[in-house]
Design a protein around this motif. Structure first.
Motif, PDB file in Angstrom:
ATOM      1  N   UNK A  62       0.846  -1.189   0.000  1.00 59.20           N
ATOM      2  CA  UNK A  62       0.000   0.000   0.000  1.00 59.20           C
ATOM      3  C   UNK A  62       0.880   1.237   0.000  1.00 59.20           C
ATOM      4  N   UNK A  63       0.819   2.011  -1.077  1.00 54.37           N
ATOM      5  CA  UNK A  63       1.654   3.199  -1.196  1.00 54.37           C
ATOM      6  C   UNK A  63       0.870   4.474  -0.898  1.00 54.37           C
ATOM      7  N   UNK A  64      -0.364   4.329  -0.487  1.00 57.79           N
ATOM      8  CA  UNK A  64      -1.173   5.488  -0.134  1.00 57.79           C
ATOM      9  C   UNK A  64      -1.494   5.488   1.346  1.00 57.79           C
ATOM     10  N   UNK A  65      -2.461   6.298   1.718  1.00 56.14           N
ATOM     11  CA  UNK A  65      -2.878   6.403   3.111  1.00 56.14           C
ATOM     12  C   UNK A  65      -4.379   6.169   3.172  1.00 56.14           C
ATOM     13  N   UNK A  66      -4.784   4.953   3.523  1.00 57.35           N
ATOM     14  CA  UNK A  66      -6.202   4.606   3.481  1.00 57.35           C
ATOM     15  C   UNK A  66      -7.028   5.426   4.461  1.00 57.35           C
ATOM     16  N   UNK A  67      -6.460   5.749   5.623  1.00 50.29           N
ATOM     17  CA  UNK A  67      -7.255   6.479   6.613  1.00 50.29           C
ATOM     18  C   UNK A  67      -7.401   7.950   6.267  1.00 50.29           C
ATOM     19  N   UNK A  68      -6.714   8.419   5.230  1.00 47.80           N
ATOM     20  CA  UNK A  68      -6.822   9.823   4.833  1.00 47.80           C
ATOM     21  C   UNK A  68      -8.194  10.133   4.251  1.00 47.80           C
ATOM     22  N   UNK A  69      -8.943   9.101   3.892  1.00 46.91           N
ATOM     23  CA  UNK A  69     -10.242   9.301   3.263  1.00 46.91           C
ATOM     24  C   UNK A  69     -11.385   8.822   4.146  1.00 46.91           C
ATOM     25  N   UNK A  70     -11.094   8.480   5.395  1.00 46.15           N
ATOM     26  CA  UNK A  70     -12.137   7.958   6.281  1.00 46.15           C
ATOM     27  C   UNK A  70     -13.262   8.956   6.517  1.00 46.15           C
ATOM     28  N   UNK A  71     -12.937  10.250   6.519  1.00 41.49           N
ATOM     29  CA  UNK A  71     -13.964  11.262   6.784  1.00 41.49           C
ATOM     30  C   UNK A  71     -15.077  11.219   5.739  1.00 41.49           C
ATOM     31  N   UNK A  72     -14.755  10.781   4.524  1.00 45.39           N
ATOM     32  CA  UNK A  72     -15.772  10.735   3.473  1.00 45.39           C
ATOM     33  C   UNK A  72     -16.857   9.712   3.778  1.00 45.39           C
ATOM     34  N   UNK A  73     -16.546   8.728   4.619  1.00 46.47           N
ATOM     35  CA  UNK A  73     -17.534   7.710   4.956  1.00 46.47           C
ATOM     36  C   UNK A  73     -18.679   8.287   5.779  1.00 46.47           C
ATOM     37  N   UNK A  74     -18.442   9.438   6.418  1.00 40.97           N
ATOM     38  CA  UNK A  74     -19.486  10.079   7.217  1.00 40.97           C
ATOM     39  C   UNK A  74     -20.395  10.975   6.370  1.00 40.97           C
ATOM     40  N   UNK A  75     -20.031  11.181   5.104  1.00 39.91           N
ATOM     41  CA  UNK A  75     -20.842  12.009   4.214  1.00 39.91           C
ATOM     42  C   UNK A  75     -21.925  11.142   3.580  1.00 39.91           C
ATOM     43  N   UNK A  76     -23.205  11.453   3.799  1.00 45.09           N
ATOM     44  CA  UNK A  76     -24.276  10.616   3.240  1.00 45.09           C
ATOM     45  C   UNK A  76     -24.264  10.628   1.717  1.00 45.09           C
ATOM     46  N   UNK A  77     -24.763   9.552   1.130  1.00 44.82           N
ATOM     47  CA  UNK A  77     -24.988   9.562  -0.309  1.00 44.82           C
ATOM     48  C   UNK A  77     -25.954  10.687  -0.646  1.00 44.82           C
ATOM     49  N   UNK A  78     -25.724  11.336  -1.766  1.00 45.47           N
ATOM     50  CA  UNK A  78     -26.553  12.477  -2.144  1.00 45.47           C
ATOM     51  C   UNK A  78     -27.856  11.988  -2.772  1.00 45.47           C
ATOM     52  N   UNK A  79     -29.001  12.377  -2.204  1.00 45.42           N
ATOM     53  CA  UNK A  79     -30.277  12.020  -2.833  1.00 45.42           C
ATOM     54  C   UNK A  79     -30.477  12.844  -4.096  1.00 45.42           C
ATOM     55  N   UNK A  80     -30.531  12.180  -5.224  1.00 47.50           N
ATOM     56  CA  UNK A  80     -30.669  12.881  -6.493  1.00 47.50           C
ATOM     57  C   UNK A  80     -32.137  12.871  -6.920  1.00 47.50           C
ATOM     58  N   UNK A  81     -32.397  12.720  -8.177  1.00 46.32           N
ATOM     59  CA  UNK A  81     -33.775  12.749  -8.678  1.00 46.32           C
ATOM     60  C   UNK A  81     -34.397  11.359  -8.672  1.00 46.32           C
ATOM     61  N   UNK A  82     -33.612  10.373  -8.309  1.00 46.52           N
ATOM     62  CA  UNK A  82     -34.024   8.990  -8.512  1.00 46.52           C
ATOM     63  C   UNK A  82     -35.161   8.582  -7.589  1.00 46.52           C
ATOM     64  N   UNK A  83     -35.841   7.516  -7.989  1.00 49.45           N
ATOM     65  CA  UNK A  83     -36.899   6.944  -7.174  1.00 49.45           C
ATOM     66  C   UNK A  83     -36.260   6.182  -6.018  1.00 49.45           C
ATOM     67  N   UNK A  84     -36.568   6.594  -4.816  1.00 48.71           N
ATOM     68  CA  UNK A  84     -35.966   5.966  -3.644  1.00 48.71           C
ATOM     69  C   UNK A  84     -36.451   4.539  -3.440  1.00 48.71           C
ATOM     70  N   UNK A  85     -37.597   4.210  -4.063  1.00 45.36           N
ATOM     71  CA  UNK A  85     -38.139   2.871  -3.876  1.00 45.36           C
ATOM     72  C   UNK A  85     -37.617   1.880  -4.908  1.00 45.36           C
ATOM     73  N   UNK A  86     -36.826   2.369  -5.878  1.00 44.03           N
ATOM     74  CA  UNK A  86     -36.314   1.492  -6.925  1.00 44.03           C
ATOM     75  C   UNK A  86     -34.966   0.910  -6.515  1.00 44.03           C
ATOM     76  N   UNK A  87     -34.786  -0.354  -6.835  1.00 36.89           N
ATOM     77  CA  UNK A  87     -33.534  -1.026  -6.514  1.00 36.89           C
ATOM     78  C   UNK A  87     -32.525  -0.764  -7.628  1.00 36.89           C
ATOM     79  N   UNK A  88     -31.297  -0.423  -7.244  1.00 34.11           N
ATOM     80  CA  UNK A  88     -30.265  -0.146  -8.226  1.00 34.11           C
ATOM     81  C   UNK A  88     -29.946  -1.370  -9.063  1.00 34.11           C
TER      82      UNK A  88
END
Length: 277
Positions: free
Chosen positions: A26-52
């Motif tokens: 591993x030549x990077x820093x995996x924990x450098x991006x941990x904060x992004x895990x706390x950012x919720x997925x952005x609700x877009x225009x999609x139907x929330x009841x539809x399965x991806x």
């Protein structure tokens, strides 16, 4: 080696992925991006009841000569010029993506995935594509202009480059993001003495967790990009796809026309939406 095979002149054994990639570590820093895990997925225009689903539908974005010229001019301006012309353009695209995600969702903190071509020195002799997806996280303030948001987006890009070496990505990063931005630029290459011409092919499938894939490509390094939005076929109907593309282009045009424009003031309604009102 490929040319040697074609010419029947013989070729030695190729190194395996495990033998070559594993020692690189591993030549990077995996924990450098941990904060992004706390950012919720952005609700877009999609139907929330539809399965991806893996099935995707592409909508081309018209990158006219005027848009391309304005993009090139903005990328060359002080404050927008980065380490390379491609990175300068990528930061502008990233800014518009972040603005779009925030405007359509009302979410201040946004994060999207960006593919990184992480081929290390140890893996130069291994055939195949070395690709990792890493999150780019940025905050969009209510009073942001495209210019002020661009400053933070450029900082986030530098953070990604510094910390995102080979072996950095984790499954959690991939599953926590539902928007992907990919900016592709490259010239024609010579492959073992044979002429190689890159080209984009239609994509009809992708990760079911990715609601929207946004692609900009300039494979001939001409300075003119083509673009497309790829939507989850189940979560976005035809009207939603067209509306999303219109909103995105409106924000892109506003940024290119005057990056000091306050993002929240851009009227990105489509003609159909205006008519419906």
């Amino acid at each position: 080696r490929y040319n040697a095979v074609l010419c029947a002149s013989g070729v030695g054994p190729m190194p395996s992925f495990c033998d070559t990639a594993a020692p690189a570590g591993n030549q990077g820093s995996t924990n450098a991006f941990d904060a992004s895990l706390d950012v919720p997925k952005v609700p877009l225009y999609s139907r929330s009841d539809a399965v991806g689903t893996t099935r995707k539908v592409s909508i081309p974005l018209e990158m006219t000569q005027d848009r391309s010229a304005a993009l090139k001019a903005l990328a060359e301006r002080p404050g927008f010029r980065s380490l390379s012309p491609v990175m300068s353009v990528q930061n502008i695209f990233s800014t518009v993506v972040a603005a779009w995600m925030s405007r359509v969702s009302g979410q201040d903190d946004v994060a999207f995935a960006m593919p990184q071509h992480n081929r290390s020195a140890q893996t130069q002799s291994v055939l195949g594509l070395f690709m990792e997806m890493l999150p780019l996280q940025v905050r969009v303030d209510p009073d942001d202009s495209f210019s002020s948001l661009h400053e933070r987006t450029a900082d986030a890009t530098r953070h990604l480059i510094v910390n995102g070496g080979p072996g950095t990505t984790r499954v959690e990063f991939l599953r926590s993001r539902n928007v992907v931005l990919n900016v592709i630029s490259g010239a024609a290459l010579s492959f073992e003495g044979l002429e190689a011409k890159p080209s984009m092919v239609p994509v009809h499938a992708s990760d079911p967790g990715h609601d929207v894939n946004i692609e900009f490509e300039d494979l001939g390094v001409t300075g003119t990009f083509s673009a497309r939005l790829m939507f989850d076929a189940e979560r976005f109907d035809a009207a939603m796809r067209e509306r999303a593309a219109g909103h995105f282009l409106a924000l892109l045009d506003a940024c290119l026309a005057d990056p000091m424009t306050q993002i929240a003031t851009v009227d990105f309604r489509t003609q159909d939406e205006i008519g419906a009102l």
